[in-house]
Design an enzyme around this catalytic site. Sequence first.
Site, PDB file in Angstrom:
ATOM      1  N   ARG A   1       2.894 -29.376  -5.865  1.00  8.43           N
ATOM      2  CA  ARG A   1       2.692 -29.863  -7.175  1.00  8.43           C
ATOM      3  C   ARG A   1       1.383 -30.629  -7.423  1.00  8.43           C
ATOM      4  NH1 ARG A   1       8.097 -32.837  -6.483  1.00  8.43           N
ATOM      5  NH2 ARG A   1       7.247 -32.844  -4.512  1.00  8.43           N
TER       6      ARG A   1
ATOM      7  N   GLN B   1       1.844  -6.258  -3.269  1.00  4.24           N
ATOM      8  CA  GLN B   1       2.349  -6.100  -1.442  1.00  4.24           C
ATOM      9  C   GLN B   1       3.651  -5.356  -1.467  1.00  4.24           C
ATOM     10  OE1 GLN B   1       1.258  -9.423  -3.335  1.00  4.24           O
ATOM     11  NE2 GLN B   1      -0.778  -8.487  -2.666  1.00  4.24           N
TER      12      GLN B   1
ATOM     13  N   SER C   1       5.223  12.286  -3.939  1.00  5.59           N
ATOM     14  CA  SER C   1       3.789  12.299  -4.089  1.00  5.59           C
ATOM     15  C   SER C   1       3.094  13.198  -2.980  1.00  5.59           C
ATOM     16  CB  SER C   1       3.073  11.036  -4.388  1.00  5.59           C
ATOM     17  OG  SER C   1       1.400  11.366  -4.292  1.00  5.59           O
TER      18      SER C   1
ATOM     19  N   GLY D   1     -10.999  -3.273   3.378  1.00  2.00           N
ATOM     20  CA  GLY D   1     -11.516  -2.096   4.108  1.00  2.00           C
ATOM     21  C   GLY D   1     -10.864  -2.169   5.405  1.00  2.00           C
ATOM     22  N   ARG D   2     -10.027  -3.053   5.630  1.00  2.00           N
ATOM     23  CA  ARG D   2      -9.643  -3.119   7.393  1.00  2.00           C
ATOM     24  C   ARG D   2      -9.059  -1.660   7.602  1.00  2.00           C
ATOM     25  NH1 ARG D   2      -6.305  -8.525   7.635  1.00  2.00           N
ATOM     26  NH2 ARG D   2      -6.072  -7.979   5.360  1.00  2.00           N
ATOM     27  N   PRO D   3      -9.085  -1.154   8.704  1.00  2.00           N
ATOM     28  CA  PRO D   3      -8.042  -0.158   9.206  1.00  2.00           C
ATOM     29  C   PRO D   3      -6.631  -0.462   9.129  1.00  2.00           C
ATOM     30  CG  PRO D   3      -9.111  -0.668  11.226  1.00  2.00           C
ATOM     31  CD  PRO D   3      -9.914  -1.608   9.874  1.00  2.00           C
TER      32      PRO D   3
ATOM     33  N   ASP E   1       0.763  -1.207  -0.102  1.00  2.00           N
ATOM     34  CA  ASP E   1      -0.032  -0.088   0.131  1.00  2.00           C
ATOM     35  C   ASP E   1       0.874   1.300   0.097  1.00  2.00           C
ATOM     36  OD1 ASP E   1      -2.225  -1.712   0.273  1.00  2.00           O
ATOM     37  OD2 ASP E   1      -2.241  -1.642   2.246  1.00  2.00           O
TER      38      ASP E   1
ATOM     39  N   LYS F   1       1.942   2.345  -5.013  1.00  6.26           N
ATOM     40  CA  LYS F   1       2.353   1.620  -6.142  1.00  6.26           C
ATOM     41  C   LYS F   1       1.253   2.054  -7.532  1.00  6.26           C
ATOM     42  CE  LYS F   1       2.375  -2.352  -4.399  1.00  6.26           C
ATOM     43  NZ  LYS F   1       2.018  -2.244  -2.794  1.00  6.26           N
ATOM     44  N   GLY F   2       0.004   1.839  -7.064  1.00  8.80           N
ATOM     45  CA  GLY F   2      -0.938   2.051  -8.103  1.00  8.80           C
ATOM     46  C   GLY F   2      -0.883   3.350  -8.719  1.00  8.80           C
TER      47      GLY F   2
ATOM     48  N   LYS G   1       2.716  10.284  -0.032  1.00  5.36           N
ATOM     49  CA  LYS G   1       2.043  10.754   0.756  1.00  5.36           C
ATOM     50  C   LYS G   1       2.599  11.550   1.752  1.00  5.36           C
ATOM     51  CE  LYS G   1      -1.746   7.892   1.690  1.00  5.36           C
ATOM     52  NZ  LYS G   1      -2.967   6.747   2.171  1.00  5.36           N
TER      53      LYS G   1
ATOM     54  N   GLY H   1      -4.556  -4.141  -3.810  1.00  6.05           N
ATOM     55  CA  GLY H   1      -5.501  -3.088  -4.176  1.00  6.05           C
ATOM     56  C   GLY H   1      -4.480  -2.149  -4.404  1.00  6.05           C
ATOM     57  N   HIS H   2      -4.650  -1.629  -5.922  1.00 10.29           N
ATOM     58  CA  HIS H   2      -3.813  -0.683  -6.326  1.00 10.29           C
ATOM     59  C   HIS H   2      -4.694   0.362  -6.813  1.00 10.29           C
ATOM     60  CE1 HIS H   2      -0.421  -3.563  -7.188  1.00 10.29           C
ATOM     61  NE2 HIS H   2      -0.535  -3.603  -5.976  1.00 10.29           N
TER      62      HIS H   2
ATOM     63  N   ASN I   1      -5.336 -10.191  -3.641  1.00  7.43           N
ATOM     64  CA  ASN I   1      -5.143  -9.867  -2.519  1.00  7.43           C
ATOM     65  C   ASN I   1      -4.659  -8.166  -2.181  1.00  7.43           C
ATOM     66  OD1 ASN I   1      -2.843 -10.711  -3.654  1.00  7.43           O
ATOM     67  ND2 ASN I   1      -1.860 -11.471  -1.648  1.00  7.43           N
TER      68      ASN I   1
END
Length: 425
Positions: free
Chosen positions: A143, A224, A413, A302-304, A13, A16-17, A331, A40-41, A38
Amino acid sequence: MANIVVVGAQWGDEGKGKVIDILAKDFDYIARYQGGNNAGHTVVIGSEKFILHLIPSGILHERKICVIGNGVVIDPKALTEEINKLESKNIKVKGRLFVSENAHIIFPYHRVIDELKELKKGKSKIGTTKKGIGPCHADKVSRSGIRIIDFLNDKIFYEKLKANIEEKNKILKILYDFEGFSFNKIYEDYLNLRVGIKDFICDTALLLNKAIEKRKRILFEGAQGTMLDVDYGTYPFVTSSNATAGGVSTGTGIGPTRLDKILGVVKAYTTRVGEGPFPTEFSRDMMQKIRVRGDEFGATTGRPRRCGWFDASLVKHAIMVNGISEIVVTKLDVLDELKRIKICVGYRYKNKLYEQFTSDTEIFTNCEPVYEEVDGWVEDTTGVTSFRKLPRNAKEYLKKIQKILKTKIVLISVGSKRKQTIIVE
Ligand code: GDP
Ligand code: IMO
Ligand code: MG
């Protein structure tokens, strides 16, 4: 630089997106090499917010070719939903997205095993996204997994799915007293899903290598972050793939000699979702303040998110194991209101000083971070468009980070929008 890897240098998080979205215009192909849904970008374009899970963020740029490499684990239902969602927003996916035939498939039993394992672990759970990522990787390595190429072959798919469901049902009954899965239901559901995705599938290693031969440029999109890497992260509180740059070659079939630069993305502070050690984690009040200001809620679950000070010792480890030569800091604006800011430069445990991350769980869980402190800038940076115009203390903060990391900061950014990006000359 022809082929560049964008890798998260913290616990995911990092933004990267957004970074991929900024860089994509200069590339021909954007390829994901690991992870699954898993991830989210988030990409913000004008007033619209897109959250991508499986499809590379480059899809939002017209005419770019996007690739999901063999290192990614694919839930066909999630992929179908993502394709449909993009198409409904007039983003053309057909003809621009290529999915590796060697990628492994996530089945409902993977998601259920993920969830039941976590429940059984209780307090020592990992805090996974419950998308079935770990169990799917476990099958791949043992395998018994089912690849997309197997999925396309009627006979092989039937046999492999049957064997897997028989085995899983036995395990689930004994370990969790779970009633079991119906082969027919999963088989039928997946045959329906197959119709929707089969046109996207090809030998993506060949596709990408041919593109390189034609001097096309490839941007590799990490999911990730380094500290969630199964080898170099805070094991066992990690994901099940190699998020680090090494994963690019195994996850796409592009040899390491073809990679020209590794770009690390970090937040100006640190976050992590899920359980596991986090030495610079804030105490309650600061946590709340930064979480709200940084809108730190997981893009997938959506978890904090847990928040803490910038950990330079951790990022040094990421720089080392990825071979990162340049850094993007995102950020920065989230720290705008702070009077004092801390940077972690080492860890102390039982009177011994550790300058860099250690994989010794005992030490990393119980150590005390060693901080250097600087003055904040207490000024709004969200409208700043050049390094020169940043508040003096913001520049000092960035220069200090750059000095500790011995790595150049090339992009900063100061907001989620495209224009809130500073290219450092
Ligand atoms: P990723 O998984 O690394 O792509 O990152 P996420 O999308 O999960 O999380 C990053 C979040 O921060 C997203 O909501 C972005 O829109 C947002 N973001 C990215 N860069 C900035 C920035 O410079 N400032 C602020 N305030 N938000 C940003
Ligand atoms: P992006 O690409 C942040 C975390 C989970 C959990 C651990 C294992 O958006 O940066 P998993 O479901 O992978 O088995 O969960 O990894 N995790 C992430 N944290 N960003 C991500 O992706 C993540 N993907 C997985 O919260 O702690
Ligand atoms: Mg994310």
